[in-house]
Motif scaffolding. Structure first.
Motif, short mmCIF file in Angstrom:
data_model
loop_
_atom_site.label_atom_id
_atom_site.label_comp_id
_atom_site.label_asym_id
_atom_site.label_seq_id
_atom_site.Cartn_x
_atom_site.Cartn_y
_atom_site.Cartn_z
N PHE A 21 -45.97 62.16 7.92
CA PHE A 21 -45.17 61.38 6.97
C PHE A 21 -45.95 60.17 6.46
N TYR A 22 -46.59 59.43 7.36
CA TYR A 22 -47.33 58.23 6.95
C TYR A 22 -48.54 58.58 6.10
N ARG A 23 -49.16 59.76 6.38
CA ARG A 23 -50.30 60.20 5.57
C ARG A 23 -49.84 60.61 4.19
N ALA A 24 -48.81 61.47 4.15
CA ALA A 24 -48.37 62.04 2.86
C ALA A 24 -47.70 60.99 1.98
N THR A 25 -46.99 60.03 2.58
CA THR A 25 -46.22 59.06 1.81
C THR A 25 -47.05 57.87 1.38
N TYR A 26 -47.89 57.37 2.31
CA TYR A 26 -48.62 56.11 2.03
C TYR A 26 -50.13 56.29 1.98
N GLY A 27 -50.62 57.42 2.47
CA GLY A 27 -52.07 57.63 2.52
C GLY A 27 -52.74 57.01 3.74
N PHE A 28 -51.97 56.60 4.74
CA PHE A 28 -52.57 56.04 5.96
C PHE A 28 -53.09 57.16 6.85
N GLU A 29 -54.32 57.00 7.36
CA GLU A 29 -54.94 58.01 8.21
C GLU A 29 -54.96 57.51 9.66
N VAL A 30 -55.05 58.46 10.58
CA VAL A 30 -55.15 58.11 12.00
C VAL A 30 -56.55 57.54 12.27
N PHE A 31 -56.57 56.31 12.79
CA PHE A 31 -57.83 55.65 13.15
C PHE A 31 -58.22 56.02 14.58
N HIS A 32 -57.18 56.20 15.42
CA HIS A 32 -57.41 56.45 16.85
C HIS A 32 -56.14 57.05 17.44
N SER A 33 -56.27 57.98 18.37
CA SER A 33 -55.07 58.44 19.09
C SER A 33 -55.42 58.60 20.57
N GLU A 34 -54.41 58.44 21.40
CA GLU A 34 -54.62 58.56 22.85
C GLU A 34 -53.28 58.74 23.55
N VAL A 35 -53.37 59.16 24.82
CA VAL A 35 -52.20 59.15 25.70
C VAL A 35 -52.40 58.01 26.69
N GLU A 37 -50.75 57.05 29.99
CA GLU A 37 -49.78 57.53 30.99
C GLU A 37 -49.02 56.37 31.63
N GLU A 38 -49.71 55.25 31.83
CA GLU A 38 -49.04 54.10 32.45
C GLU A 38 -47.88 53.63 31.58
N GLN A 39 -48.08 53.61 30.26
CA GLN A 39 -47.01 53.19 29.35
C GLN A 39 -46.05 54.34 29.01
N GLY A 40 -46.45 55.57 29.33
CA GLY A 40 -45.59 56.73 29.04
C GLY A 40 -45.52 57.05 27.56
N VAL A 41 -46.66 56.93 26.87
CA VAL A 41 -46.68 57.21 25.42
C VAL A 41 -47.87 58.05 25.02
N ARG A 42 -47.63 58.86 23.97
CA ARG A 42 -48.69 59.46 23.17
C ARG A 42 -48.67 58.66 21.89
N GLU A 43 -49.81 58.18 21.44
CA GLU A 43 -49.77 57.23 20.32
C GLU A 43 -50.86 57.50 19.30
N ALA A 44 -50.59 57.07 18.07
CA ALA A 44 -51.58 57.11 17.00
C ALA A 44 -51.64 55.73 16.37
N MET A 45 -52.86 55.22 16.21
CA MET A 45 -53.07 53.93 15.54
C MET A 45 -53.52 54.20 14.12
N LEU A 46 -52.77 53.67 13.15
CA LEU A 46 -53.12 53.80 11.74
C LEU A 46 -53.59 52.42 11.29
N LYS A 47 -54.86 52.31 10.94
CA LYS A 47 -55.40 51.00 10.57
C LYS A 47 -54.96 50.64 9.15
N ILE A 48 -54.39 49.44 9.00
CA ILE A 48 -53.92 49.00 7.69
C ILE A 48 -54.94 48.10 7.03
N ASN A 49 -55.46 47.13 7.75
CA ASN A 49 -56.44 46.20 7.17
C ASN A 49 -57.19 45.45 8.26
N ASP A 50 -58.36 44.92 7.89
CA ASP A 50 -59.07 43.99 8.76
C ASP A 50 -58.50 42.60 8.53
N THR A 51 -58.69 41.74 9.52
CA THR A 51 -58.08 40.41 9.46
C THR A 51 -59.14 39.33 9.59
#
Ligand code: CMX
Ligand code: CO
Length: 150
Positions: A21-35, A37-51
């Protein structure tokens, strides 16, 4: 010192569909993904901008790996949506202690490992006007160069 919005954490039932959805709607790509286990999440980081502090801002899409995790419990109660915000700092330890001294509950005694090897902790949403708030120090050496020495 908190110097950027590091990320906004968004809880979802299906990470792959939400990434699409984020790729098709806004053009944001996955910068990094990981599991994490301690936090109990599978996650994807979509980079928006440098600061301007040498870091970056992301969206963090989160799918629970188990029902009794923080995100699993939250999704069961609320459905999909914004789960937390995260501020970036060069010194998560110092900032967490400073906030703890204001009688705001910091959830961990010591920061834990977050996305991309960062160090993270959380403030209790009941002490922060209803917003689960994360503090992050990036693992990236070039980030957060405003640094802990201040
Ligand atoms: N935002 C705002 N309020 C929240 C919340 C959130 N994300 N999560 C829970 N709450 C509220 C609940 O609505 C509830 O309020 P009421 O009592 O008024 O109903 C209260 O906090 C207690 O909630 P709960 O469902 O009983 O959940 P717990 O107390 O077991 O856990 C919390 C809440 C904040 C301690 C837990 O979510 C936590 O430890 N979070 C930090 C870790 C985390 O979120 N990890 C996933 C992300 C990982 C990453 O970002 O890398
Ligand atoms: Co987060």
């Amino acid at each position: 010192m908190l110097t950027r919005i590091d990320h906004i954490g968004i809880a979802c039932f299906d990470l792959d569909k939400t990434v699409e959805f984020y790729r098709a709607t806004y053009g944001f790509e996955v910068f990094h993904s990981e599991v994490n286990e301690e936090q109990g999440v599978r996650e994807a980081m979509l980079k928006i901008n440098d600061t301007s502090d040498g870091g970056s801002s992301y969206l963090q899409l989160l799918e629970p790996t188990r029902e009794d995790s923080a995100v699993g419990k939250w999704l069961a109660k609320n459905g999909e949506g914004v789960h937390h915000i995260a501020f970036g700092t060069a010194d998560v330890d110092g900032d967490a202690e400073a906030i703890r001294s204001k009688d705001i509950r910091v959830l961990y005694d010591e920061p834990r490992i977050g996305s991309m090897g960062s160090r993270i902790t959380f403030l209790h949403p009941k002490d922060t006007h209803g917003v689960l708030t994360e503090l992050v120090t990036s693992a990236k050496p070039s980030a957060d160069h405003s640094s802990a020495e201040h």
